[in-house]
Design an enzyme around this catalytic site. Structure first.
Site, PDB file in Angstrom:
ATOM      1  N   HIS A  63       0.824  -1.218   0.000  1.00 33.21           N
ATOM      2  CA  HIS A  63       0.000   0.000   0.000  1.00 33.21           C
ATOM      3  C   HIS A  63       0.853   1.261   0.000  1.00 33.21           C
ATOM      4  O   HIS A  63       1.911   1.321   0.622  1.00 33.21           O
ATOM      5  CB  HIS A  63      -1.015  -0.014   1.148  1.00 33.21           C
ATOM      6  CG  HIS A  63      -0.452   0.094   2.530  1.00 33.21           C
ATOM      7  ND1 HIS A  63      -0.212   1.310   3.148  1.00 33.21           N
ATOM      8  CD2 HIS A  63      -0.122  -0.852   3.444  1.00 33.21           C
ATOM      9  CE1 HIS A  63       0.237   1.102   4.368  1.00 33.21           C
ATOM     10  NE2 HIS A  63       0.317  -0.203   4.581  1.00 33.21           N
ATOM     11  N   ASP A 173       5.975   1.926   6.906  1.00 34.99           N
ATOM     12  CA  ASP A 173       4.721   1.207   6.645  1.00 34.99           C
ATOM     13  C   ASP A 173       3.894   2.043   5.679  1.00 34.99           C
ATOM     14  O   ASP A 173       3.298   3.028   6.094  1.00 34.99           O
ATOM     15  CB  ASP A 173       3.996   0.990   7.974  1.00 34.99           C
ATOM     16  CG  ASP A 173       2.610   0.403   7.825  1.00 34.99           C
ATOM     17  OD1 ASP A 173       2.361  -0.287   6.822  1.00 34.99           O
ATOM     18  OD2 ASP A 173       1.767   0.657   8.709  1.00 34.99           O
ATOM     19  N   GLU A 201      -5.112   1.823   2.631  1.00 35.09           N
ATOM     20  CA  GLU A 201      -5.032   0.653   3.521  1.00 35.09           C
ATOM     21  C   GLU A 201      -5.219   1.069   4.965  1.00 35.09           C
ATOM     22  O   GLU A 201      -5.851   0.350   5.754  1.00 35.09           O
ATOM     23  CB  GLU A 201      -3.673  -0.038   3.336  1.00 35.09           C
ATOM     24  CG  GLU A 201      -3.561  -1.397   4.049  1.00 35.09           C
ATOM     25  CD  GLU A 201      -2.994  -1.322   5.452  1.00 35.09           C
ATOM     26  OE1 GLU A 201      -2.916  -2.369   6.120  1.00 35.09           O
ATOM     27  OE2 GLU A 201      -2.615  -0.209   5.910  1.00 35.09           O
ATOM     28  N   GLU A 202      -4.677   2.227   5.330  1.00 37.37           N
ATOM     29  CA  GLU A 202      -4.682   2.651   6.724  1.00 37.37           C
ATOM     30  C   GLU A 202      -6.066   3.028   7.238  1.00 37.37           C
ATOM     31  O   GLU A 202      -6.264   3.196   8.443  1.00 37.37           O
ATOM     32  CB  GLU A 202      -3.729   3.842   6.924  1.00 37.37           C
ATOM     33  CG  GLU A 202      -2.268   3.555   6.585  1.00 37.37           C
ATOM     34  CD  GLU A 202      -1.612   2.561   7.522  1.00 37.37           C
ATOM     35  OE1 GLU A 202      -2.299   2.022   8.419  1.00 37.37           O
ATOM     36  OE2 GLU A 202      -0.403   2.316   7.362  1.00 37.37           O
ATOM     37  N   HIS A 312       3.486   3.830  12.598  1.00 32.58           N
ATOM     38  CA  HIS A 312       2.459   4.876  12.527  1.00 32.58           C
ATOM     39  C   HIS A 312       2.887   6.133  13.276  1.00 32.58           C
ATOM     40  O   HIS A 312       2.054   6.868  13.794  1.00 32.58           O
ATOM     41  CB  HIS A 312       1.107   4.385  13.075  1.00 32.58           C
ATOM     42  CG  HIS A 312       0.418   3.415  12.183  1.00 32.58           C
ATOM     43  ND1 HIS A 312      -0.911   3.069  12.349  1.00 32.58           N
ATOM     44  CD2 HIS A 312       0.855   2.697  11.121  1.00 32.58           C
ATOM     45  CE1 HIS A 312      -1.246   2.183  11.430  1.00 32.58           C
ATOM     46  NE2 HIS A 312      -0.181   1.943  10.670  1.00 32.58           N
TER      47      HIS A 312
END
Length: 342
Positions: A63, A173, A201-202, A312
């Site tokens: 992603h 990420d 995606e998140e 994150h």
């Protein structure tokens, strides 16, 4: 490949605003692609033909989006009220740099200074309603000349080399997955392969859902970043997985049960090639695999992940050796897939 990771991590791409990342990936992929599609959601789907065509459709996915912020309102004093885009721990946001909108207006996430807080307030994490973004504007009019409600923002987080082969930067990420897919695109492949660079995606794996219905894969491998929790006070199984311990091969997470045959094949390939690997010691988190697995008539899914500390956050930490080993394992795994399904 490490340079590609660093470049991708530097780009602006919160969920729903992945344009800059997608444009870079498209430019890098075009010389090697046999077909490029951009679906309605914004995911980039790239076909690279290989030595043969398998009966099964194989998709590799990563992603493009990162967690970030979005402007909700502007106060009379020129401060910005905001919401997080994706899962962000409020504790890691305080005092952090952000860049907003198409002009990348710099700001900082602020709150009431400690000198003015009560003893009880200092015992708890500030609520989102008490946070704001300061762009230096004197009033609403000055702020509105620079940003608008609905503007996206991402954290600032330049790449810094740490000792032990570790690096600190934002958006590992999942820009590490995008980098590995890009580098894989450049090599001769054993069979026709679709590369899905997905959006959002998140915020619920939305791009992967549409991409799966478009491509209808039979086998999918997700390349991801995953939570490492090896810092104190974690001990034993509480550590989950460790940066520098090799690619993470999950057997299950909070959204998907990974195909046992593919998991075993990944592990056996790593052992055969002398690539260190680890698995997670807790069933938690999730990846695009959770929607890919369920799409259309179903799909076999597996994952190769990088263990990332402080995921994150603007200061995610990962191992460059892990990134290289993930790429090596993916290359070897594709050869094994050709043997198993060719």
């Amino acid at each position: 490949m490490i340079d590609t990771v660093k470049k991708l991590c530097s780009l602006f791409g919160p969920s729903g605003c992945e344009d800059e990342v997608r444009d870079y990936i498209r430019a890098q992929a075009e010389p090697y692609a046999d077909e490029i599609l951009q679906d309605a959601n914004g995911s980039l789907l790239v076909l690279r033909r290989g030595k043969k065509t398998l009966r099964q459709t194989v998709m590799l996915a990563a992603h493009m989006d990162e967690v970030g912020v979005i402007v909700k309102s502007i106060t009379d004093d020129g401060f910005l009220r905001f919401a997080f885009v994706g899962g962000v721990d409020r504790r890691v946001a305080l005092g952090k740099k952000v860049y907003l909108g198409a002009r990348r207006i710099p700001g900082v996430i602020g709150m009431k200074p400690i000198h003015l807080t009560t003893k009880e307030e200092r015992k708890s994490v500030p609520k989102l309603e008490s946070l704001y973004i300061d762009i230096g504007a004197a009033d609403r009019q000055q702020a509105e000349q620079q940003v608008s409600c609905g503007d996206y923002g991402c954290f600032g987080g330049e790449c810094t080399a740490l000792s032990g082969g570790l690096v600190r930067m934002k958006a590992i990420d999942d820009r590490v997955g995008c980098a590995i897919l890009l580098e894989t695109l450049k090599r001769e492949l054993p069979f026709d392969t679709w590369f899905a660079f997905t959006v959002q995606e998140e915020v619920g794996c939305r791009g992967a859902f549409g991409a799966s219905f478009r491509l209808r894969p039979d086998i999918a491998l997700v390349i991801e970043g995953t939570t490492a929790a090896d810092a104190p006070p974690a001990e034993g199984a509480q550590k989950l997985c460790v940066p520098g311990g090799g690619p993470v091969l999950p057997f299950m997470d909070g959204g998907a049960i990974y195909d046992r045959e593919l998991f075993r094949l990944l592990a056996a390939t790593a052992e055969e090639k002398g690539i260190p690997w680890q698995t997670k010691t807790r069933i938690a988190g999730g990846t695009d695999a959770q929607v890919i697995q369920r799409a259309c008539g179903g799909c076999k899914v597996a994952a190769i992940s990088a263990a990332v500390r402080y995921i994150h956050s603007p200061s995610s930490v990962g191992s460059t050796k892990d990134f290289e080993n993930m790429k090596a394992l993916l290359d070897a795994f594709l050869e094994k897939l050709e043997e198993a399904y060719g």
